[in-house]
Design a protein around this motif. Structure first.
Motif, PDB file in Angstrom:
ATOM      1  N   ASP A   1      -1.650  13.209   1.777  1.00  0.00           N
ATOM      2  CA  ASP A   1      -0.374  13.100   2.608  1.00  0.00           C
ATOM      3  C   ASP A   1      -0.056  11.880   2.933  1.00  0.00           C
ATOM      4  N   GLY A   2       1.206  11.669   3.223  1.00  0.00           N
ATOM      5  CA  GLY A   2       1.895  10.452   3.597  1.00  0.00           C
ATOM      6  C   GLY A   2       3.089   9.977   2.651  1.00  0.00           C
ATOM      7  N   LEU A   3       3.481   8.818   2.949  1.00  0.00           N
ATOM      8  CA  LEU A   3       4.698   8.162   1.784  1.00  0.00           C
ATOM      9  C   LEU A   3       3.958   7.960   0.670  1.00  0.00           C
ATOM     10  N   VAL A   4       4.712   7.957  -0.447  1.00  0.00           N
ATOM     11  CA  VAL A   4       4.199   7.583  -1.761  1.00  0.00           C
ATOM     12  C   VAL A   4       5.758   7.464  -2.679  1.00  0.00           C
ATOM     13  N   GLN A   5       5.684   6.600  -3.531  1.00  0.00           N
ATOM     14  CA  GLN A   5       6.814   6.027  -4.399  1.00  0.00           C
ATOM     15  C   GLN A   5       6.152   5.597  -5.834  1.00  0.00           C
TER      16      GLN A   5
ATOM     17  N   HIS B   1       1.464   4.605   0.946  1.00  0.00           N
ATOM     18  CA  HIS B   1       1.630   3.860   2.183  1.00  0.00           C
ATOM     19  C   HIS B   1       0.509   4.304   2.965  1.00  0.00           C
ATOM     20  N   ARG B   2      -0.563   3.513   3.236  1.00  0.00           N
ATOM     21  CA  ARG B   2      -1.704   3.583   3.955  1.00  0.00           C
ATOM     22  C   ARG B   2      -1.964   2.722   4.951  1.00  0.00           C
ATOM     23  N   ASN B   3      -2.259   2.743   6.437  1.00  0.00           N
ATOM     24  CA  ASN B   3      -2.349   2.151   7.346  1.00  0.00           C
ATOM     25  C   ASN B   3      -1.389   1.000   7.672  1.00  0.00           C
ATOM     26  N   ASN B   4      -0.234   1.552   7.469  1.00  0.00           N
ATOM     27  CA  ASN B   4       1.287   0.942   7.491  1.00  0.00           C
ATOM     28  C   ASN B   4       1.706   0.054   6.483  1.00  0.00           C
ATOM     29  N   SER B   5       0.966   0.020   5.567  1.00  0.00           N
ATOM     30  CA  SER B   5       1.186  -0.832   4.418  1.00  0.00           C
ATOM     31  C   SER B   5       1.231  -0.118   3.140  1.00  0.00           C
ATOM     32  N   TRP B   6       1.954  -0.730   2.168  1.00  0.00           N
ATOM     33  CA  TRP B   6       2.097  -0.088   0.843  1.00  0.00           C
ATOM     34  C   TRP B   6       0.758  -0.774  -0.065  1.00  0.00           C
ATOM     35  N   GLU B   7       0.214   0.087  -0.755  1.00  0.00           N
ATOM     36  CA  GLU B   7      -0.991  -0.304  -1.787  1.00  0.00           C
ATOM     37  C   GLU B   7      -0.125  -1.005  -2.850  1.00  0.00           C
ATOM     38  N   ASN B   8      -1.062  -1.711  -3.719  1.00  0.00           N
ATOM     39  CA  ASN B   8      -0.478  -2.325  -4.974  1.00  0.00           C
ATOM     40  C   ASN B   8      -0.292  -1.103  -5.782  1.00  0.00           C
ATOM     41  N   PHE B   9       0.559  -1.261  -6.895  1.00  0.00           N
ATOM     42  CA  PHE B   9       1.161  -0.157  -7.670  1.00  0.00           C
ATOM     43  C   PHE B   9      -0.206   0.281  -8.588  1.00  0.00           C
ATOM     44  N   SER B  10      -0.283   1.535  -8.953  1.00  0.00           N
ATOM     45  CA  SER B  10      -1.378   1.796  -9.742  1.00  0.00           C
ATOM     46  C   SER B  10      -1.148   1.363 -11.147  1.00  0.00           C
ATOM     47  N   SER B  11      -2.377   1.109 -12.055  1.00  0.00           N
ATOM     48  CA  SER B  11      -2.271   0.778 -13.395  1.00  0.00           C
ATOM     49  C   SER B  11      -2.848   1.758 -14.169  1.00  0.00           C
ATOM     50  N   GLY B  12      -2.779   1.608 -15.621  1.00  0.00           N
ATOM     51  CA  GLY B  12      -3.416   2.339 -16.564  1.00  0.00           C
ATOM     52  C   GLY B  12      -2.930   3.843 -16.557  1.00  0.00           C
ATOM     53  N   SER B  13      -3.896   4.583 -16.757  1.00  0.00           N
ATOM     54  CA  SER B  13      -3.726   6.004 -16.766  1.00  0.00           C
ATOM     55  C   SER B  13      -3.717   6.844 -15.430  1.00  0.00           C
ATOM     56  N   ARG B  14      -3.818   5.958 -14.276  1.00  0.00           N
ATOM     57  CA  ARG B  14      -3.895   6.891 -12.959  1.00  0.00           C
ATOM     58  C   ARG B  14      -2.672   7.389 -12.856  1.00  0.00           C
ATOM     59  N   ARG B  15      -2.678   8.617 -12.243  1.00  0.00           N
ATOM     60  CA  ARG B  15      -1.498   9.513 -11.955  1.00  0.00           C
ATOM     61  C   ARG B  15      -1.466  10.057 -10.667  1.00  0.00           C
ATOM     62  N   PHE B  16      -0.435  10.599  -9.840  1.00  0.00           N
ATOM     63  CA  PHE B  16      -0.223  11.059  -8.653  1.00  0.00           C
ATOM     64  C   PHE B  16       0.468  12.311  -8.699  1.00  0.00           C
ATOM     65  N   TYR B  17       0.025  13.506  -8.305  1.00  0.00           N
ATOM     66  CA  TYR B  17       0.823  14.719  -8.434  1.00  0.00           C
ATOM     67  C   TYR B  17       1.106  15.314  -7.114  1.00  0.00           C
ATOM     68  N   ILE B  18       2.383  15.802  -7.099  1.00  0.00           N
ATOM     69  CA  ILE B  18       2.838  16.544  -6.120  1.00  0.00           C
ATOM     70  C   ILE B  18       3.592  17.681  -6.570  1.00  0.00           C
TER      71      ILE B  18
ATOM     72  N   PRO C   1       5.156  -2.622  -3.055  1.00  0.00           N
ATOM     73  CA  PRO C   1       6.507  -2.649  -2.903  1.00  0.00           C
ATOM     74  C   PRO C   1       6.731  -3.593  -1.698  1.00  0.00           C
ATOM     75  N   LEU C   2       8.088  -3.795  -1.582  1.00  0.00           N
ATOM     76  CA  LEU C   2       8.501  -4.951  -0.633  1.00  0.00           C
ATOM     77  C   LEU C   2       8.805  -4.416   0.802  1.00  0.00           C
ATOM     78  N   GLU C   3       9.002  -3.045   0.679  1.00  0.00           N
ATOM     79  CA  GLU C   3       9.488  -2.427   2.097  1.00  0.00           C
ATOM     80  C   GLU C   3       8.588  -2.884   3.183  1.00  0.00           C
ATOM     81  N   ARG C   4       9.057  -3.129   4.281  1.00  0.00           N
ATOM     82  CA  ARG C   4       8.256  -3.328   5.415  1.00  0.00           C
ATOM     83  C   ARG C   4       8.195  -2.230   6.453  1.00  0.00           C
ATOM     84  N   THR C   5       7.143  -2.300   7.227  1.00  0.00           N
ATOM     85  CA  THR C   5       6.782  -1.307   8.136  1.00  0.00           C
ATOM     86  C   THR C   5       7.070  -1.858   9.746  1.00  0.00           C
ATOM     87  N   SER C   6       7.818  -1.233  10.608  1.00  0.00           N
ATOM     88  CA  SER C   6       8.356  -1.862  11.668  1.00  0.00           C
ATOM     89  C   SER C   6       8.323  -0.738  12.858  1.00  0.00           C
TER      90      SER C   6
END
Length: 895
Positions: free
Chosen positions: A706-710, A730-747, A810-815
């Motif tokens: 669950d949560g925000l993903v881009q 988006h975890r703990n009010n911050s965006w994680e670094n973008f994934s690399s390689g063959s990592r995938r996310f499914y929704i 990502p550059l988006e900030r959490t406020s």
């Protein structure tokens, strides 16, 4: 008994204000009512040359109809002070005692001295009659003769309220029931003997206070003007006429027809009305009469003086009856300039048999209510006997009115009875003044709930939400766990909700499937006022030992990580306090009340209908300081926590105020790693956390996915599953670094997932069926998407043309921020009290800048539902995902 008073601070918004006084309709109207032949004299004698456009024109007109104020050469002098002589005469007429005084003196004496001032002619008997009523009790200076200059002095607000309350035989209010008078900054200047009567006058709606610089004053010794006294008389009339068995009736006009033409060509017209109790009656208006060639009619107030020709079907009216043997006294068809207007004194009682038979009742005044309004809120109570209804709006204020017998009631577009609407339903009511003429309500089912009547009910605040049950803290502070019944129902107001809509700290009502209360069948959360707690600190100046209301000075309110100065003094009810700790010494409630003046306190308070009420309170030993940090370690049992950055230890105890996402909780809800804002008090034993604020679970998640993903959309499979590559979560009010390689996310979208396409010049919405069909053929491959996933399904998906650089997060900030204003045309929002999340220090940092953000492409989510822009409200606390470079907001989560 229903509380028919609005919250005190909403009443005193102007120096003089019309207040609605309950209309008591114990008597039954006869089948026919009729006008009076002297109606033109009533209209003429109550119309003045110096009241047109005056704020009290209506009250002065009605006071003139009843002979309560005397004019001079057609002028009523509305802004001049009212003398005690004039007040005594008016109250004698209002209370129906003046005619008795006249009879006791004899008709001959009255006729021989018609030009003599009434208080001089009948003065001694008027004073004696007033004294017998107890008007002057506590005022020995009033025990003087009618020729004393005392009567020509201006009457004060205190005297006027006292005399009027005693004239109306209203019982004084003592002790803890005195809920209003102590809200005035100058209540201590009120005579102790009159204070209970002023409290009654306030609660009955006869008088109001004066607002100056956002503070409220009674000004007991200030002179009262004739216009202000007229408003008091208007508010007093229903009670005064009820005592004379002449109840004021509320009704609506259904139709007006013409019966026939009488002798001399006078038209007989008839009103058909329905009262609030459902009685259908008729009023004969103009027509022939032996005493008037123009026939009989009724004096009307409808945006000004008028006769019955101004009435129309649909008008909401109040009917003021005369007497069966009303006579025209002092009638004048026209007065020459300079002549004194003659007043009709018409106050005798109606015989009881007259109200209970079909003998026509004389009506000499109809007041048409003009102000149209819309009432919205939760249904709090409805009295079927009187039609009295109470709503609570979104700001927590009470609204009230009387449901007319012919009012239309719709539930889900189906016409029903108001008795079919349960308390807690959100209503929209159309009203004329306080007469409700139409009600609409939306219920998901016509018979909501399957809870046994009389089954156990429990109230409290949510401590923990578990898979199979709920843990709450009840009113006594006990932690209790209850399991869910198989057919659990969650409601917000009367709308169906989900367990996901619950938050830690929410006030809830639990209804159980059995009388013993073993399993929760329904959880009810309020539609409004879930975030009711604010935190204040200040110095106690005085505590009323009866009402337990404390008056504070040097008050600050916590808002957006800052303390804001509150103007003037603040009053708060501290009666829930049982015991407190000061410098490691326990103080009982009684000891606290004795030593409290000069003591600094900090407290959380709910802004209830009767003002602030402290829910938790702590004593302060010194001028504290705010600390912005994280919890490194936590020892609830030992009563301490250690700060991550500062490294110091803070004492915590049961008196520490804890707010979690704006909801009042306690120290047991704190966890290691929490980002906190703490107000720290320096005590003899070290640093103590008097108040802690923490923000977490604003973006509620149930599952790890669950949560925000881009990220970039690689493809949409035939079964609808979406595969993302180079994604960030988006975890703990911050965006994680973008994934690399063959990592995938499914929704996996569901049939109610909303799809917004922001790739073109104009944002569009794509139906989910089209999105999945076209997506399976590769139409959206390579698009950049953002999504909010809840309970394993995407609530919303947005499509964009450009993607950020994948080498960094990502550059988006959490406020966190509070909405200051909204512009629906430009879709911009101005925010105040801004706090930005710092990725480096993992805590919220204050941002002094007032943000102005574009929200054309914003997704607004409240309780895991998407809402439109127009449902946002100023002063709402929100969490933002925003682009600091373009000043665009991507997501808005409403707290």
């Amino acid at each position: 008994m229903l509380n028919r008073n609005k919250k005190i601070l909403t009443l005193f918004c102007a120096s003089v204000l019309f207040l609605s006084t309950p209309l008591v309709q114990a008597a039954t109207l006869p089948s026919e009512l009729k006008g009076v032949p002297y109606y033109q004299s009533l209209i003429y004698n109550a119309t003045y040359t110096d009241t047109q456009g005056h704020w009290a024109e209506e009250a002065l007109y009605i006071a003139g109809i009843f002979g309560l104020l005397k004019s001079n050469q057609g002028q009523i002098r509305p802004d001049e002070a009212l003398t005690r002589r004039e007040a005594l005469l008016a109250l004698a007429n209002l209370g129906g005692t003046f005619e008795e005084v006249q009879k006791n003196q004899g008709d001959n004496q009255r006729n021989q001295n018609a030009s003599v001032e009434p208080l001089t002619l009948w003065g001694q008997r008027l004073i004696e009659a007033a004294a017998q009523q107890g008007l002057f009790e506590g005022f020995p200076q009033a025990q003087v003769g009618p020729q004393s200059p005392y009567w020509d002095e201006a009457i004060t607000r205190e005297e006027m309220a006292l005399w009027t309350t005693r004239t109306l035989q209203l019982e004084p209010i003592y002790g803890t029931a005195q809920a209003h008078i102590y809200n005035f900054d100058d209540w201590q200047s009120i005579n102790g003997q009159t204070l209970p009567y002023l409290e009654r006058a306030l609660q009955y709606g006869l008088i109001n206070g004066i607002a100056q610089n956002d503070r409220f004053y009674m000004k007991p010794q200030q002179e009262i003007t004739r216009a202000q006294s007229a408003t008091i008389f208007l508010n007093s009339l229903p009670r005064a006429l009820e005592q004379q068995e002449r109840s004021v009736f509320a009704a609506s006009i259904d139709d007006i027809d013409q019966i026939q033409e009488g002798p001399g060509g006078a038209i007989i017209r008839r009103l058909h009305i329905t009262t609030t109790t459902g009685e259908m009656r008729s009023i004969v208006l103009s027509g022939p009469h032996k005493d008037s060639p123009r026939g009989q009619d009724i004096a009307i107030w409808k945006k000004g003086p008028a006769d019955s020709r101004a009435l129309q079907p649909g008008d909401q009216i109040e009917i003021y009856p005369a007497t069966a043997s009303a006579k025209q006294e002092g009638t004048v068809s026209q007065s020459a300039p300079g002549e004194e207007n003659q007043r009709i004194i018409d106050n005798p009682s109606v015989p009881e048999h007259f109200l209970n038979t079909d003998i026509p009742m004389d009506i000499h005044l109809i007041r048409v209510l003009q102000s149209n309004s819309t009432l919205e809120g939760l249904l709090m109570d409805y009295d079927a006997g009187t039609g009295y209804l109470i709503l609570q709006n979104d700001q927590g204020q009470l609204q009230h009115g009387y449901v007319m017998a012919g009012a239309t009631v719709q539930i889900g577009a189906i016409y029903r009875k108001i008795e079919d609407i349960p308390n807690g339903t959100y209503l929209t009511a159309r009203a004329v003044a306080d007469r409700i003429v139409a009600i609409t309500a939306d219920l998901p089912t016509m018979h909501p709930g399957a809870i046994p009547e009389g089954s156990k009910v429990q109230e409290g605040r949510i401590r923990a939400i578990e898979a199979r049950g709920l843990q709450i803290v009840d009113a006594e502070g006990r932690e209790v766990y209850y399991p869910f019944a198989p057919a659990l129902e969650v409601r917000q107001g009367q709308e169906l909700a989900r367990l996901q809509d619950l938050r830690i700290g929410d006030p809830v009502i639990l209804r159980f499937s059995t009388y013993q209360g073993y399993q929760i069948a329904r959880i009810e959360i309020p539609k409004a006022n879930r975030l009711v707690e604010d935190v204040y600190r200040g110095t106690i100046g005085f505590i009323n030992p009866i009402t337990k209301v404390a008056t504070l000075r040097n008050v600050y309110k916590y808002s957006g990580s800052r303390w804001q100065v509150q103007p003037g003094q603040v009053q708060v009810r501290v009666s829930p306090v049982t015991s407190l700790v000061l410098n490691n010494q326990v103080l009982s409630a009684d000891t606290f009340l004795r030593v409290s003046p000069g003591q600094s306190i900090i407290f959380s308070a709910a802004n209830n209908f009767d003002g602030l009420r402290a829910s938790q309170l702590a004593l302060l030993s010194s001028e504290g300081a705010m600390i912005n940090d994280r919890i490194r370690s936590l020892d609830i049992v030992g009563g301490s926590l250690r700060l991550q950055v500062d490294g110091n230890y803070l004492h915590i105890d049961n008196n520490t105020i804890v707010l979690r996402d704006g909801r009042l909780t306690d120290i047991k809800d704190l966890e290691e790693g929490d980002s906190i804002m703490a107000y720290v008090d320096v005590t003899r034993s070290g640093y103590r956390a008097a108040f802690i604020e923490t923000h977490k679970d604003i973006i509620w998640t149930e599952q790890s996915s669950d949560g925000l993903v881009q990220g970039s959309l690689l493809r949409i499979r035939a079964d609808g599953e979406m595969e993302l590559q180079r994604y960030s979560r988006h975890r703990n009010n911050s965006w994680e670094n973008f994934s690399s390689g063959s990592r995938r996310f499914y929704i996996q979208p569901s049939r109610d997932t909303q799809i917004y396409d922001f790739r073109g010049l104009i944002p569009t919405t794509i139906p989910i069926s089209d999105f999945l069909t076209q997506g399976a053929h590769g139409q959206y491959n390579g698009s950049y998407i953002q999504s909010f996933v809840q309970a394993g399904r995407p609530l919303v998906i947005t499509l964009h043309n450009t993607a950020p650089q994948p080498e960094r997060a990502p550059l988006e900030r959490t406020s966190l921020a509070r909405i200051n204003s909204l512009n629906p045309q430009s879709q911009t929002i101005i925010f105040r009290e801004v706090q930005d999340w710092s990725d480096a220090s993992q805590r919220w940092t204050s941002n002094p800048v007032t943000l102005s953000l574009h929200a054309e492409e914003a997704v607004i989510i409240q309780n895991d539902r998407i809402i439109p822009f127009h449902q946002l409200r100023p002063n709402t606390k929100v969490l933002l995902i925003r682009d600091p470079q373009t000043n665009e907001v991507r997501f808005i989560f409403v707290q």
